[in-house]
Design a protein around this motif. Structure first.
Motif, PDB file in Angstrom:
ATOM      1  N   SER A  39     -32.195  33.507  -0.292  1.00  0.00           N
ATOM      2  CA  SER A  39     -33.181  34.583  -0.292  1.00  0.00           C
ATOM      3  C   SER A  39     -34.562  34.031   0.072  1.00  0.00           C
ATOM      4  N   MET A  40     -34.891  32.850  -0.488  1.00  0.00           N
ATOM      5  CA  MET A  40     -36.186  32.218  -0.169  1.00  0.00           C
ATOM      6  C   MET A  40     -36.293  31.890   1.321  1.00  0.00           C
ATOM      7  N   MET A  41     -35.151  31.604   1.945  1.00  0.00           N
ATOM      8  CA  MET A  41     -35.174  31.248   3.365  1.00  0.00           C
ATOM      9  C   MET A  41     -35.564  32.444   4.240  1.00  0.00           C
ATOM     10  N   THR A  42     -35.547  33.668   3.637  1.00  0.00           N
ATOM     11  CA  THR A  42     -35.991  34.847   4.399  1.00  0.00           C
ATOM     12  C   THR A  42     -37.494  35.068   4.210  1.00  0.00           C
ATOM     13  N   TRP A  43     -38.128  34.314   3.292  1.00  0.00           N
ATOM     14  CA  TRP A  43     -39.573  34.436   3.075  1.00  0.00           C
ATOM     15  C   TRP A  43     -40.316  33.818   4.255  1.00  0.00           C
ATOM     16  N   LYS A  44     -41.648  34.094   4.280  1.00  0.00           N
ATOM     17  CA  LYS A  44     -42.496  33.399   5.253  1.00  0.00           C
ATOM     18  C   LYS A  44     -42.592  31.936   4.825  1.00  0.00           C
ATOM     19  N   PRO A  45     -42.695  31.010   5.807  1.00  0.00           N
ATOM     20  CA  PRO A  45     -42.786  29.585   5.455  1.00  0.00           C
ATOM     21  C   PRO A  45     -43.901  29.295   4.452  1.00  0.00           C
ATOM     22  N   GLU A  46     -45.064  30.003   4.588  1.00  0.00           N
ATOM     23  CA  GLU A  46     -46.180  29.699   3.669  1.00  0.00           C
ATOM     24  C   GLU A  46     -45.846  30.139   2.236  1.00  0.00           C
ATOM     25  N   GLU A  47     -44.995  31.154   2.091  1.00  0.00           N
ATOM     26  CA  GLU A  47     -44.591  31.572   0.735  1.00  0.00           C
ATOM     27  C   GLU A  47     -43.697  30.504   0.099  1.00  0.00           C
ATOM     28  N   ARG A  48     -42.799  29.945   0.903  1.00  0.00           N
ATOM     29  CA  ARG A  48     -41.938  28.862   0.365  1.00  0.00           C
ATOM     30  C   ARG A  48     -42.794  27.656  -0.007  1.00  0.00           C
ATOM     31  N   GLU A  49     -43.808  27.399   0.828  1.00  0.00           N
ATOM     32  CA  GLU A  49     -44.683  26.273   0.539  1.00  0.00           C
ATOM     33  C   GLU A  49     -45.464  26.534  -0.756  1.00  0.00           C
ATOM     34  N   GLY A  50     -45.912  27.783  -0.938  1.00  0.00           N
ATOM     35  CA  GLY A  50     -46.639  28.176  -2.155  1.00  0.00           C
ATOM     36  C   GLY A  50     -45.788  27.956  -3.390  1.00  0.00           C
ATOM     37  N   LEU A  51     -44.526  28.326  -3.311  1.00  0.00           N
ATOM     38  CA  LEU A  51     -43.611  28.123  -4.441  1.00  0.00           C
ATOM     39  C   LEU A  51     -43.463  26.629  -4.728  1.00  0.00           C
ATOM     40  N   GLY A  52     -43.329  25.847  -3.657  1.00  0.00           N
ATOM     41  CA  GLY A  52     -43.205  24.394  -3.810  1.00  0.00           C
ATOM     42  C   GLY A  52     -44.423  23.812  -4.507  1.00  0.00           C
ATOM     43  N   CYS A  53     -45.631  24.276  -4.101  1.00  0.00           N
ATOM     44  CA  CYS A  53     -46.867  23.761  -4.715  1.00  0.00           C
ATOM     45  C   CYS A  53     -46.930  24.160  -6.191  1.00  0.00           C
ATOM     46  N   ALA A  54     -46.524  25.416  -6.486  1.00  0.00           N
ATOM     47  CA  ALA A  54     -46.563  25.883  -7.882  1.00  0.00           C
ATOM     48  C   ALA A  54     -45.644  25.019  -8.744  1.00  0.00           C
ATOM     49  N   ILE A  55     -44.487  24.662  -8.218  1.00  0.00           N
ATOM     50  CA  ILE A  55     -43.552  23.843  -8.992  1.00  0.00           C
ATOM     51  C   ILE A  55     -44.073  22.411  -9.129  1.00  0.00           C
ATOM     52  N   ALA A  56     -44.668  21.889  -8.055  1.00  0.00           N
ATOM     53  CA  ALA A  56     -45.226  20.533  -8.125  1.00  0.00           C
ATOM     54  C   ALA A  56     -46.334  20.468  -9.181  1.00  0.00           C
ATOM     55  N   ALA A  57     -47.116  21.578  -9.294  1.00  0.00           N
ATOM     56  CA  ALA A  57     -48.215  21.601 -10.269  1.00  0.00           C
ATOM     57  C   ALA A  57     -47.690  21.574 -11.707  1.00  0.00           C
ATOM     58  N   LEU A  58     -46.459  22.036 -11.914  1.00  0.00           N
ATOM     59  CA  LEU A  58     -45.879  21.978 -13.272  1.00  0.00           C
ATOM     60  C   LEU A  58     -45.763  20.535 -13.742  1.00  0.00           C
ATOM     61  N   ALA A  59     -45.575  19.627 -12.771  1.00  0.00           N
ATOM     62  CA  ALA A  59     -45.464  18.205 -13.120  1.00  0.00           C
ATOM     63  C   ALA A  59     -46.828  17.534 -13.195  1.00  0.00           C
ATOM     64  N   SER A  60     -47.741  17.902 -12.263  1.00  0.00           N
ATOM     65  CA  SER A  60     -48.992  17.139 -12.170  1.00  0.00           C
ATOM     66  C   SER A  60     -50.139  17.747 -12.973  1.00  0.00           C
ATOM     67  N   LYS A  61     -50.090  19.051 -13.248  1.00  0.00           N
ATOM     68  CA  LYS A  61     -51.270  19.697 -13.842  1.00  0.00           C
ATOM     69  C   LYS A  61     -51.035  20.278 -15.230  1.00  0.00           C
ATOM     70  N   VAL A  62     -49.795  20.219 -15.736  1.00  0.00           N
ATOM     71  CA  VAL A  62     -49.521  20.821 -17.046  1.00  0.00           C
ATOM     72  C   VAL A  62     -49.122  19.743 -18.046  1.00  0.00           C
ATOM     73  N   ALA A  63     -49.663  19.851 -19.254  1.00  0.00           N
ATOM     74  CA  ALA A  63     -49.293  18.913 -20.333  1.00  0.00           C
ATOM     75  C   ALA A  63     -49.249  19.689 -21.639  1.00  0.00           C
ATOM     76  N   HIS A  64     -48.857  19.014 -22.710  1.00  0.00           N
ATOM     77  CA  HIS A  64     -48.912  19.654 -24.024  1.00  0.00           C
ATOM     78  C   HIS A  64     -50.340  19.589 -24.553  1.00  0.00           C
ATOM     79  N   CYS A  65     -50.791  20.668 -25.184  1.00  0.00           N
ATOM     80  CA  CYS A  65     -52.117  20.696 -25.804  1.00  0.00           C
ATOM     81  C   CYS A  65     -52.168  19.597 -26.868  1.00  0.00           C
ATOM     82  N   PRO A  66     -53.205  18.729 -26.831  1.00  0.00           N
ATOM     83  CA  PRO A  66     -53.262  17.631 -27.797  1.00  0.00           C
ATOM     84  C   PRO A  66     -53.419  18.115 -29.237  1.00  0.00           C
TER      85      PRO A  66
END
Ligand SMILES: [Zn+2]
Length: 206
Positions: free
Chosen positions: A35-62
């Protein structure tokens, strides 16, 4: 099992990752990726960036253990609109968000990271109990609300915390448990009914 080997490597990888999600088998994961392969390439890229941010920008509140942006306490811990003399203790982050969505609680939280479970080798040192003790020392907390599951391990954890933190000026409470809203009493199990009866509340008293 769907035949996925005819797909190029990136599609196979995406299917493999998505099928780790709860309730998603390889067939559902395959449908999602196609289904994602029917999206616009920039939408797939946006999803990829959002998922990458889960690793690089999110942590547990100290402070409370909720999810937050790396390097900052969460918006609940820093909010001036919250009641700051009550801490609601939950097992995991999703439960905090379920309570938030209910709109019925305006205090602070503390995420334990699980519950005591000797069978699975989970003791007090595996939970964020020392952090909670520190908060009770440093903040003017009047009530500790234990929102733990009404199962054996949840009970054991609640009893442990209640004993550990019994002190003058601190009220320790538990959320009520019992018959769910909209349920028919005929179908409630006896353990649920027993908790509902022992946790009954007065409607009128003369
Ligand atoms: Zn926090």
């Amino acid at each position: 099992m769907p035949i996925i080997s005819a797909y190029p490597e990136p599609i196979q990888q995406a299917i493999a990752y998505l099928s780790h999600l709860p309730g998603i088998g390889s067939r559902s994961a395959e449908r999602m990726v196609l289904s994602m392969m029917t999206w616009k390439p920039e939408e797939r890229e946006g999803l990829g960036c959002a998922i990458a941010a889960l690793a690089s920008k999110v942590a547990h509140c100290p402070i409370c253990g909720n999810y937050t942006e790396v390097g900052h306490p969460c918006h609940i811990c820093t909010s001036e609109a919250r009641q700051r003399d009550i801490i609601c203790v939950v097992e995991q982050v999703p439960q905090l968000h379920i309570i938030e969505k209910s709109g019925s609680y305006k205090g602070l939280y503390h995420v334990l990271g699980g519950k005591l479970s000797p069978m699975n080798g989970k003791g007090p040192n595996d939970l964020r109990i020392a952090e909670l003790a520190q908060r009770l020392e440093g903040e003017a907390i009047k009530e500790l609300l234990l929102a733990l599951s009404p199962d054996i391990e949840g009970e054991a954890t609640a009893n442990y915390l209640a004993q550990l933190f019994t002190r003058p000026g601190l009220t320790i409470t538990r959320i009520a448990s019992g018959v769910p809203i909209g349920a028919d009493l005929t179908f409630a199990d006896s353990a649920t009914l027993a908790t509902a009866i022992s946790g009954r509340r007065v409607i009128t008293m003369n």
